[in-house]
Write an enzyme that holds these catalytic residues in place. Sequence first.
Site, PDB file in Angstrom:
ATOM      1  N   GLU A  54      -4.510  -1.201   4.549  1.00 47.45           N
ATOM      2  CA  GLU A  54      -4.435   0.180   4.039  1.00 47.45           C
ATOM      3  C   GLU A  54      -5.754   0.919   4.250  1.00 47.45           C
ATOM      4  O   GLU A  54      -5.768   2.070   4.690  1.00 47.45           O
ATOM      5  CB  GLU A  54      -4.089   0.097   2.543  1.00 47.45           C
ATOM      6  CG  GLU A  54      -4.027   1.388   1.784  1.00 47.45           C
ATOM      7  CD  GLU A  54      -3.884   1.105   0.278  1.00 47.45           C
ATOM      8  OE1 GLU A  54      -2.981   0.336  -0.112  1.00 47.45           O
ATOM      9  OE2 GLU A  54      -4.706   1.620  -0.508  1.00 47.45           O
TER      10      GLU A  54
ATOM     11  N   LYS B 200      -0.903  -9.326  -0.771  1.00 45.46           N
ATOM     12  CA  LYS B 200      -1.214  -7.976  -1.264  1.00 45.46           C
ATOM     13  C   LYS B 200      -2.649  -7.574  -0.938  1.00 45.46           C
ATOM     14  O   LYS B 200      -2.940  -6.424  -0.605  1.00 45.46           O
ATOM     15  CB  LYS B 200      -0.985  -7.899  -2.782  1.00 45.46           C
ATOM     16  CG  LYS B 200      -1.340  -6.549  -3.405  1.00 45.46           C
ATOM     17  CD  LYS B 200      -0.500  -5.426  -2.859  1.00 45.46           C
ATOM     18  CE  LYS B 200      -0.834  -4.032  -3.333  1.00 45.46           C
ATOM     19  NZ  LYS B 200      -1.784  -3.825  -4.389  1.00 45.46           N
TER      20      LYS B 200
END
Lengths: 325, 325, 325, 325
Positions: free
Chosen positions: C196, C189
């Site tokens: 991102e 993550k």
Amino acid sequence: MQLGMIGLGRMGGNIARRLMNRGHEIVAYDRSSETVAALTQEGATGVDTLEGLVASLQAPRAVWVMLPAGEATESTIDTLAKLLDADDVIIDGGNTFYKDDIRRAQALKPQGIHYADVGTSGGVWGLERGYCMMVGAERAIFERLDPLFDDLAPGYGDLERTRGRNAPDDRAERGYIHAGPVGAGHYVKMVHNGIEYGLMQAYAEGFELMQSKSSSALPEDQRFELNLADVAEVWRRGSVVSSWLLDLTAQALAGDSRLDHYTGAVADSGEGRWTIDAAVEQGVAAPVLANALFARFSSRKENTYANRLLSAMRFGFGGHVEPPK
Amino acid sequence: MQLGMIGLGRMGGNIARRLMNRGHEIVAYDRSSETVAALTQEGATGVDTLEGLVASLQAPRAVWVMLPAGEATESTIDTLAKLLDADDVIIDGGNTFYKDDIRRAQALKPQGIHYADVGTSGGVWGLERGYCMMVGAERAIFERLDPLFDDLAPGYGDLERTRGRNAPDDRAERGYIHAGPVGAGHYVKMVHNGIEYGLMQAYAEGFELMQSKSSSALPEDQRFELNLADVAEVWRRGSVVSSWLLDLTAQALAGDSRLDHYTGAVADSGEGRWTIDAAVEQGVAAPVLANALFARFSSRKENTYANRLLSAMRFGFGGHVEPPK
Amino acid sequence: MQLGMIGLGRMGGNIARRLMNRGHEIVAYDRSSETVAALTQEGATGVDTLEGLVASLQAPRAVWVMLPAGEATESTIDTLAKLLDADDVIIDGGNTFYKDDIRRAQALKPQGIHYADVGTSGGVWGLERGYCMMVGAERAIFERLDPLFDDLAPGYGDLERTRGRNAPDDRAERGYIHAGPVGAGHYVKMVHNGIEYGLMQAYAEGFELMQSKSSSALPEDQRFELNLADVAEVWRRGSVVSSWLLDLTAQALAGDSRLDHYTGAVADSGEGRWTIDAAVEQGVAAPVLANALFARFSSRKENTYANRLLSAMRFGFGGHVEPPK
Amino acid sequence: MQLGMIGLGRMGGNIARRLMNRGHEIVAYDRSSETVAALTQEGATGVDTLEGLVASLQAPRAVWVMLPAGEATESTIDTLAKLLDADDVIIDGGNTFYKDDIRRAQALKPQGIHYADVGTSGGVWGLERGYCMMVGAERAIFERLDPLFDDLAPGYGDLERTRGRNAPDDRAERGYIHAGPVGAGHYVKMVHNGIEYGLMQAYAEGFELMQSKSSSALPEDQRFELNLADVAEVWRRGSVVSSWLLDLTAQALAGDSRLDHYTGAVADSGEGRWTIDAAVEQGVAAPVLANALFARFSSRKENTYANRLLSAMRFGFGGHVEPPK
């Protein structure tokens, strides 16, 4: 004054020599007994155990640890902690992470053992030119050790004095400072090395731009065969980019302007990395320092997974097959 | 020797002065008649038109144009091209893009007018320290102008000679070089400025890392109030990062270590930009030079569209509302 | 199955809702009793203490902690450790640093309490679209919790199946994976968020290049007034840069293509930072991810010390005074 | 409608096919007569000279040039300029630099020949998925060619409509836009490709961070053997980083998660480079796009001069000899 020196490698040995040359008394230890013997020849008191080192020093003792950062330094300090007495000082002159200094000083406090971290720049040239030192310690400890720093530092030299400088303490001008409490010395040295990476990379990119300007891929009237040794030399005089690193560049290029015997795999040490960690921790944008570090990472690798994935994506959307290297 | 000087600003005026101090004869033109008058007082022959300048020089003439790169220089050279004769030389000492030099030299060739591009580093200190110069020209033209460069350059100074240097031509050691054919002088100067940006940014990031280390956002035992004037000063002596830019940093910080009266909007000139274009053109990775340039772009802007779009995306996927600045 | 949920904010509340909608039984705790009451209305069993929560669950218990990473999560897990029994599981669904997961799992081991770290992407859209989850845990624990992940995940949806995919386990295709042992979920993550940042910054820079193309500083025939809402929209269809972030960009620009009500001060969270630390630790060049992070740092600051130092150096060597911003 | 197509490679051939499938009439030319013959089999009118192509088209003609940018396109347009009549249109569908479009349109103006630049994304998937197109042209010319774009574009597809979108013209939603005057189409496409590089590099760095997490250089309890094919797959569903490039990544990794048969030498095309030139020209900070480009440059080189110079400096100040690669 009297100093115990642990670690007689390129740095530790020369520091001991420079101090002895200036009248200090060195008690010397190294895991290699031959190295100890060699320095004993030059006037040091050689010892073959840490116990012997501690026994040979008068209290309050000063012990300078000059070992590779990490495990070697850590375990030596652990051992010293058991041997030393209150008011003795451990000096870490290596390239230790400054948070380790802070942690260690805290751990030694209950015993009354002092700690000083000395960031040292100057490399193999220090014996001759003197060492530039940034010291983290309680002020009283810094003052106690001052005679050592004073003789290790380069001194005024023939540098022009900084215009407008008007500080009562002239030690910075002689080549050493009390940077602040424990950790501050290595912190400043860490940033110093981060900057060093950035400066080196700036020169490296610039010289590649000049070297590649002779490429046959360029239109013929825009190709230049530049004499890079001359360029480095001329920039030493009066240009905005003159520096000691440029002096070294000029020296390297004077001998071999093609640099063919270097592989181009460039090592990096902890300090360049910690600098980026510090930038991240403190929220400081440091793109130049980070990219200088990353350029070293890349220099040591071929065909990274990252690059292979780029090729795979290009094949995926465009059917592109990469040309051979 | 005799030289026509066009543009008597900070750079052109001081170059003329340094040459006159060393016995050269200057015919001086500037669009400001007061500036011409001032230099006439100091011994120059003042003229108030380019025609007058050309008429006052003996053939083969040498005319040094020291004007802002771009339109001012371009139109002056166009005018000179109509006034000068075969075998005269136009010298562009400004910060011209090297491809413009190549184009101009081509255009002047049919008339037999020569062209030399002189990249000049040294800033406002040149009058006193001498100018570091990189010259692009046919070799014979470079040799013809040598007396000028010789007197403008810093000379050997008291710098230590580069170990291993063994070149028959010592002009690099005296502060000027024949970089190559027309364009090569400004190309080398362009890269010089690109490197300059990188060096400056490396110091800037490093000093911000030290300045921000006192931030109250950090745990108290890891905060340091560093005396940055002292840090800059101590690094001048014996450290790997010593340089002239560091000397200037020490000087700036000696006067005002908080630098509060600078706004932090940093200008950039053509050369930093052309360096990146050259990197792109030549396929040379130049992340440090590019990021140094981009940092200047960012320094002059607030709330860019790019940043607002980041906020808009963050709001889009996470409902995040940015904290106030 | 039965699940204790601690933290009923935007993420935790919606996770609980999605699970209840699919038949799971939620025992809900939040420090705000009103928030607990609201979820009780929707079918949860509300409790007002952690003791109450533990008492309301059947062994072996599963407790999902959905709190801000750091102190809030840490202290809650410390408390749970005292209340839970062997074979119970603590699930950390927040944005915890993966090394903290590893440390905690080690600490819980002697008591036989299991630990699972669930990296969760999907933001405020998860309730509707489902959550993409990367789970770190012993395999048996992952299997035990599978019914929860199965219902939280988006499922196949109407996405085209990946050509060539031939894995026996289809859970990745339904939106969740067993990434590996404890820590692996949050590690994946973390990298996800690092990516991102990079993706967002790439779009941001590109859109600024288009927005600034209308600048009056450009020659008139090279200025374009681009309709950026249309550009984002058209790229959604068939272009190489189509993505969910682009969908969100199109949405933001459809409403307000000037983005005038965003300040452009862009926050960053731990994961973007840890990604760079991981790159440094692992010797992986990550210039794009690092620069994306640094751009956010810069977005929140004006007139940094770094920039002021650049101006000071420029003044030092060239007498340059920066233009006003 | 009727269209002349010049260049029947991967892109041009498929564009012609998609148009024929939708009822348009194609007059096809390629320097390879075999390629022409093949397309003739599929229904095109094959011609073997540009003269023949022009003769086969009814005025006002539309000729689509789909050739490599640069010399091939330039010389073809030069030839067409001599053959075409006033009110005909030349369409450049390749990857031309937008300033070349502007220059060409200016040059064609006196003859009354129109020019349209069509940036086209979609790669080898366009035949099936449709092409995303950004068109630069006078508005009337764009409208005249609309039937072509309409059938080449992907159309609405099953994408969710952008919330808040309320534009009278729905062409962006069907996959093509009138970006602006001549040049605007290729400008938007150029930025598109710049963004593409940035997005790809962000994924590449992230996946390398995951791949290298299994390195034996890390402490054993912090090593993860991540299934990267699963990671890419799971992120396709509901995560913030889902995109078409991620779909392609998942596809590549499904087949070969080690990517061993890629060399990692990554090509770049003009558009990535022009994007950085545009950033420099417009004063836009584009660190992510620039670093993505530079990463490709580095991927194709070993032991650059830059890196060798770093090693030479390191040897100079520290006596460091780099470890073998």
